[in-house]
Design a protein around this motif. Structure first.
Motif, PDB file in Angstrom:
ATOM      1  N   THR A  11      -0.171  12.647  -1.141  1.00 35.52           N
ATOM      2  CA  THR A  11      -1.595  12.896  -0.951  1.00 35.52           C
ATOM      3  C   THR A  11      -2.435  12.095  -1.940  1.00 35.52           C
ATOM      4  O   THR A  11      -2.256  12.187  -3.141  1.00 35.52           O
ATOM      5  CB  THR A  11      -1.896  14.396  -1.127  1.00 35.52           C
ATOM      6  OG1 THR A  11      -1.057  15.137  -0.247  1.00 35.52           O
ATOM      7  CG2 THR A  11      -3.356  14.687  -0.837  1.00 35.52           C
ATOM      8  N   GLY A  12      -3.348  11.273  -1.406  1.00 33.18           N
ATOM      9  CA  GLY A  12      -4.298  10.556  -2.239  1.00 33.18           C
ATOM     10  C   GLY A  12      -3.811   9.251  -2.811  1.00 33.18           C
ATOM     11  O   GLY A  12      -4.559   8.558  -3.504  1.00 33.18           O
ATOM     12  N   LEU A  13      -2.555   8.881  -2.534  1.00 31.63           N
ATOM     13  CA  LEU A  13      -2.025   7.675  -3.169  1.00 31.63           C
ATOM     14  C   LEU A  13      -1.603   6.609  -2.167  1.00 31.63           C
ATOM     15  O   LEU A  13      -1.003   5.612  -2.542  1.00 31.63           O
ATOM     16  CB  LEU A  13      -0.825   8.033  -4.057  1.00 31.63           C
ATOM     17  CG  LEU A  13      -0.538   7.050  -5.200  1.00 31.63           C
ATOM     18  CD1 LEU A  13      -1.619   7.129  -6.265  1.00 31.63           C
ATOM     19  CD2 LEU A  13       0.821   7.310  -5.815  1.00 31.63           C
ATOM     20  N   CYS A  14      -1.906   6.793  -0.918  1.00 32.19           N
ATOM     21  CA  CYS A  14      -1.477   5.815   0.080  1.00 32.19           C
ATOM     22  C   CYS A  14      -2.404   4.612   0.163  1.00 32.19           C
ATOM     23  O   CYS A  14      -2.038   3.591   0.728  1.00 32.19           O
ATOM     24  CB  CYS A  14      -1.364   6.490   1.459  1.00 32.19           C
ATOM     25  SG  CYS A  14       0.029   7.634   1.557  1.00 32.19           S
ATOM     26  N   ASP A  15      -3.594   4.723  -0.395  1.00 30.14           N
ATOM     27  CA  ASP A  15      -4.522   3.595  -0.421  1.00 30.14           C
ATOM     28  C   ASP A  15      -4.648   3.088  -1.856  1.00 30.14           C
ATOM     29  O   ASP A  15      -4.797   3.876  -2.794  1.00 30.14           O
ATOM     30  CB  ASP A  15      -5.907   4.015   0.095  1.00 30.14           C
ATOM     31  CG  ASP A  15      -5.848   4.440   1.558  1.00 30.14           C
ATOM     32  OD1 ASP A  15      -5.129   3.787   2.329  1.00 30.14           O
ATOM     33  OD2 ASP A  15      -6.521   5.431   1.899  1.00 30.14           O
ATOM     34  N   TRP A  16      -4.599   1.770  -2.009  1.00 28.06           N
ATOM     35  CA  TRP A  16      -4.672   1.164  -3.334  1.00 28.06           C
ATOM     36  C   TRP A  16      -5.797   0.125  -3.370  1.00 28.06           C
ATOM     37  O   TRP A  16      -5.535  -1.080  -3.354  1.00 28.06           O
ATOM     38  CB  TRP A  16      -3.343   0.483  -3.687  1.00 28.06           C
ATOM     39  CG  TRP A  16      -2.234   1.445  -3.970  1.00 28.06           C
ATOM     40  CD1 TRP A  16      -1.457   2.095  -3.072  1.00 28.06           C
ATOM     41  CD2 TRP A  16      -1.799   1.871  -5.259  1.00 28.06           C
ATOM     42  NE1 TRP A  16      -0.552   2.894  -3.706  1.00 28.06           N
ATOM     43  CE2 TRP A  16      -0.728   2.778  -5.052  1.00 28.06           C
ATOM     44  CE3 TRP A  16      -2.186   1.557  -6.576  1.00 28.06           C
ATOM     45  CZ2 TRP A  16      -0.058   3.383  -6.107  1.00 28.06           C
ATOM     46  CZ3 TRP A  16      -1.512   2.165  -7.613  1.00 28.06           C
ATOM     47  CH2 TRP A  16      -0.470   3.065  -7.395  1.00 28.06           C
ATOM     48  N   PRO A  17      -7.067   0.549  -3.412  1.00 28.85           N
ATOM     49  CA  PRO A  17      -8.165  -0.423  -3.514  1.00 28.85           C
ATOM     50  C   PRO A  17      -7.994  -1.295  -4.752  1.00 28.85           C
ATOM     51  O   PRO A  17      -7.713  -0.795  -5.844  1.00 28.85           O
ATOM     52  CB  PRO A  17      -9.407   0.474  -3.628  1.00 28.85           C
ATOM     53  CG  PRO A  17      -9.006   1.766  -3.009  1.00 28.85           C
ATOM     54  CD  PRO A  17      -7.553   1.944  -3.341  1.00 28.85           C
ATOM     55  N   GLY A  18      -8.126  -2.578  -4.582  1.00 29.60           N
ATOM     56  CA  GLY A  18      -7.960  -3.507  -5.695  1.00 29.60           C
ATOM     57  C   GLY A  18      -6.549  -3.995  -5.898  1.00 29.60           C
ATOM     58  O   GLY A  18      -6.311  -4.875  -6.731  1.00 29.60           O
ATOM     59  N   ALA A  19      -5.608  -3.437  -5.152  1.00 28.58           N
ATOM     60  CA  ALA A  19      -4.221  -3.885  -5.266  1.00 28.58           C
ATOM     61  C   ALA A  19      -3.958  -5.031  -4.300  1.00 28.58           C
ATOM     62  O   ALA A  19      -4.623  -5.164  -3.270  1.00 28.58           O
ATOM     63  CB  ALA A  19      -3.264  -2.737  -4.985  1.00 28.58           C
ATOM     64  N   HIS A  20      -2.966  -5.844  -4.645  1.00 29.57           N
ATOM     65  CA  HIS A  20      -2.590  -6.982  -3.804  1.00 29.57           C
ATOM     66  C   HIS A  20      -1.218  -6.706  -3.199  1.00 29.57           C
ATOM     67  O   HIS A  20      -0.228  -6.547  -3.913  1.00 29.57           O
ATOM     68  CB  HIS A  20      -2.552  -8.264  -4.630  1.00 29.57           C
ATOM     69  CG  HIS A  20      -2.164  -9.474  -3.841  1.00 29.57           C
ATOM     70  ND1 HIS A  20      -2.778  -9.837  -2.656  1.00 29.57           N
ATOM     71  CD2 HIS A  20      -1.216 -10.424  -4.066  1.00 29.57           C
ATOM     72  CE1 HIS A  20      -2.226 -10.943  -2.192  1.00 29.57           C
ATOM     73  NE2 HIS A  20      -1.264 -11.314  -3.026  1.00 29.57           N
ATOM     74  N   LEU A  21      -1.164  -6.624  -1.879  1.00 33.73           N
ATOM     75  CA  LEU A  21       0.092  -6.391  -1.185  1.00 33.73           C
ATOM     76  C   LEU A  21       0.836  -7.706  -1.031  1.00 33.73           C
ATOM     77  O   LEU A  21       0.369  -8.632  -0.374  1.00 33.73           O
ATOM     78  CB  LEU A  21      -0.176  -5.770   0.186  1.00 33.73           C
ATOM     79  CG  LEU A  21       1.050  -5.532   1.082  1.00 33.73           C
ATOM     80  CD1 LEU A  21       2.015  -4.546   0.439  1.00 33.73           C
ATOM     81  CD2 LEU A  21       0.616  -5.033   2.463  1.00 33.73           C
ATOM     82  N   CYS A  39       6.645  -1.236   0.192  1.00 37.04           N
ATOM     83  CA  CYS A  39       5.537  -2.168  -0.033  1.00 37.04           C
ATOM     84  C   CYS A  39       5.539  -2.625  -1.482  1.00 37.04           C
ATOM     85  O   CYS A  39       5.499  -1.795  -2.399  1.00 37.04           O
ATOM     86  CB  CYS A  39       4.207  -1.499   0.305  1.00 37.04           C
ATOM     87  SG  CYS A  39       4.039  -1.061   2.044  1.00 37.04           S
ATOM     88  N   ARG A  40       5.585  -3.928  -1.669  1.00 38.40           N
ATOM     89  CA  ARG A  40       5.549  -4.486  -3.018  1.00 38.40           C
ATOM     90  C   ARG A  40       4.118  -4.890  -3.346  1.00 38.40           C
ATOM     91  O   ARG A  40       3.505  -5.678  -2.624  1.00 38.40           O
ATOM     92  CB  ARG A  40       6.497  -5.686  -3.130  1.00 38.40           C
ATOM     93  CG  ARG A  40       6.650  -6.213  -4.553  1.00 38.40           C
ATOM     94  CD  ARG A  40       7.930  -7.027  -4.697  1.00 38.40           C
ATOM     95  NE  ARG A  40       7.954  -8.174  -3.808  1.00 38.40           N
ATOM     96  CZ  ARG A  40       7.574  -9.405  -4.155  1.00 38.40           C
ATOM     97  NH1 ARG A  40       7.121  -9.639  -5.378  1.00 38.40           N
ATOM     98  NH2 ARG A  40       7.653 -10.394  -3.303  1.00 38.40           N
ATOM     99  N   TYR A  41       3.597  -4.327  -4.437  1.00 41.81           N
ATOM    100  CA  TYR A  41       2.215  -4.514  -4.842  1.00 41.81           C
ATOM    101  C   TYR A  41       2.124  -5.119  -6.241  1.00 41.81           C
ATOM    102  O   TYR A  41       3.047  -4.984  -7.062  1.00 41.81           O
ATOM    103  CB  TYR A  41       1.484  -3.174  -4.907  1.00 41.81           C
ATOM    104  CG  TYR A  41       1.029  -2.597  -3.592  1.00 41.81           C
ATOM    105  CD1 TYR A  41      -0.135  -3.043  -2.980  1.00 41.81           C
ATOM    106  CD2 TYR A  41       1.744  -1.566  -2.980  1.00 41.81           C
ATOM    107  CE1 TYR A  41      -0.575  -2.489  -1.785  1.00 41.81           C
ATOM    108  CE2 TYR A  41       1.311  -1.002  -1.791  1.00 41.81           C
ATOM    109  CZ  TYR A  41       0.152  -1.469  -1.203  1.00 41.81           C
ATOM    110  OH  TYR A  41      -0.284  -0.914  -0.021  1.00 41.81           O
ATOM    111  N   THR A  42       0.977  -5.709  -6.515  1.00 42.74           N
ATOM    112  CA  THR A  42       0.533  -5.931  -7.884  1.00 42.74           C
ATOM    113  C   THR A  42      -0.805  -5.208  -8.023  1.00 42.74           C
ATOM    114  O   THR A  42      -1.655  -5.257  -7.132  1.00 42.74           O
ATOM    115  CB  THR A  42       0.351  -7.417  -8.220  1.00 42.74           C
ATOM    116  OG1 THR A  42      -0.575  -8.016  -7.287  1.00 42.74           O
ATOM    117  CG2 THR A  42       1.686  -8.151  -8.154  1.00 42.74           C
ATOM    118  N   TYR A  43      -0.960  -4.529  -9.165  1.00 45.32           N
ATOM    119  CA  TYR A  43      -2.171  -3.750  -9.413  1.00 45.32           C
ATOM    120  C   TYR A  43      -2.398  -3.697 -10.915  1.00 45.32           C
ATOM    121  O   TYR A  43      -1.533  -3.250 -11.676  1.00 45.32           O
ATOM    122  CB  TYR A  43      -2.012  -2.338  -8.858  1.00 45.32           C
ATOM    123  CG  TYR A  43      -3.206  -1.424  -9.075  1.00 45.32           C
ATOM    124  CD1 TYR A  43      -4.364  -1.579  -8.312  1.00 45.32           C
ATOM    125  CD2 TYR A  43      -3.175  -0.416 -10.030  1.00 45.32           C
ATOM    126  CE1 TYR A  43      -5.457  -0.748  -8.504  1.00 45.32           C
ATOM    127  CE2 TYR A  43      -4.260   0.424 -10.221  1.00 45.32           C
ATOM    128  CZ  TYR A  43      -5.400   0.253  -9.454  1.00 45.32           C
ATOM    129  OH  TYR A  43      -6.479   1.074  -9.650  1.00 45.32           O
TER     130      TYR A  43
END
Length: 247
Positions: A11-21, A39-43
């Protein structure tokens, strides 16, 4: 995937505004498919693999999550550490809405979930030491990251894991309090135990999103919970990024 740290979020963590997928990979395991693609991200200069615990659109309830496939998929992808993020209710008076907790103990009240890799079907049985269910070195790194960022946390606590998806009755919360629990949620088990069986370090960042039933005189509403999630998860994401980038 080169990074060895995974984040499992609900809950609440599936969206990462400002992150790069960087990559989204669908995988399967001997236990079936995990809840979502890896999903591999940089944040904020942190690189990690993210797995949505409840699937896309938050469509999988806590009791129906394929926990074995989720942990196996991360193990197969080369992960060595997992930071789990959980939205929880507060039982003890220290754990009011908006508090970020880093629990060190668990009480498991779930039932009927596929909870072990050692189900006996292949003739192999292991009895893991689960005295301390969270990785203390990883938990202390999270504490250090919070201190560096000036984020107030509750560094200790016991997480009661209930079956869900319904919330608990007031009488059930009285029992959980009597058992020594500080927070209550639905997803720490069997996730933590499976991580231990798989040899992965595992720690949890819990955001208290509501007072547990009967703790407050006010009615628990999804609108109030969402308001806490919207503000609290910003701090949680910064905490994760600091911990991951500092390792």
């Amino acid at each position: 995937m080169s990074k060895t740290i995974a984040v499992i979020g609900g809950t609440g963590l599936c969206d990462w505004p400002g992150a790069h997928l960087l990559e989204s990979r669908e995988v399967t395991t001997k236990w079936g498919s995990p809840s979502a693609p890896l999903c591999r991200y940089t944040y904020q200069d942190a690189g990690f693999v993210f797995l949505a615990r409840h699937g896309s659109g938050h469509s999988v309830p806590p009791h129906a999550i394929n926990y074995r496939a989720n942990i196996q998929a991360l193990k197969d992808a080369g992960m060595t550490e997992i930071i789990a993020v959980n939205a929880v209710g507060g039982i003890s008076e220290r754990f009011v809405s908006g508090v970020i907790a880093l629990p060190e103990q668990i009480n498991d009240y779930t039932w009927g979930r596929e909870h072990t890799f050692y189900d006996g079907h292949d003739g192999v049985v292991e009895h893991i030491d689960f005295s301390y269910p969270y990785s203390e070195p990883l938990r202390l790194r999270l504490c250090a990251a919070a201190e560096h960022l000036g984020i107030d946390i509750e560094p200790y606590g016991t997480y009661a894991v209930t079956q869900g998806p319904r919330l608990e009755t007031a009488a059930e919360i009285v029992r959980l309090a009597r058992d020594g629990n500080d927070i209550v949620g639905m997803t720490a088990m069997p996730e933590a135990a499976l991580a231990r069986e798989a040899g992965l370090d595992y720690a949890s960042v819990c955001l208290v999103v509501n007072p547990a039933a009967g703790v407050s005189d006010t009615l628990i509403t999804m609108e109030d919970i969402q308001a806490v999630i919207d503000t609290g998860m910003v701090q949680v994401k910064s905490l994760l990024a600091r911990c991951i980038s500092a390792c």
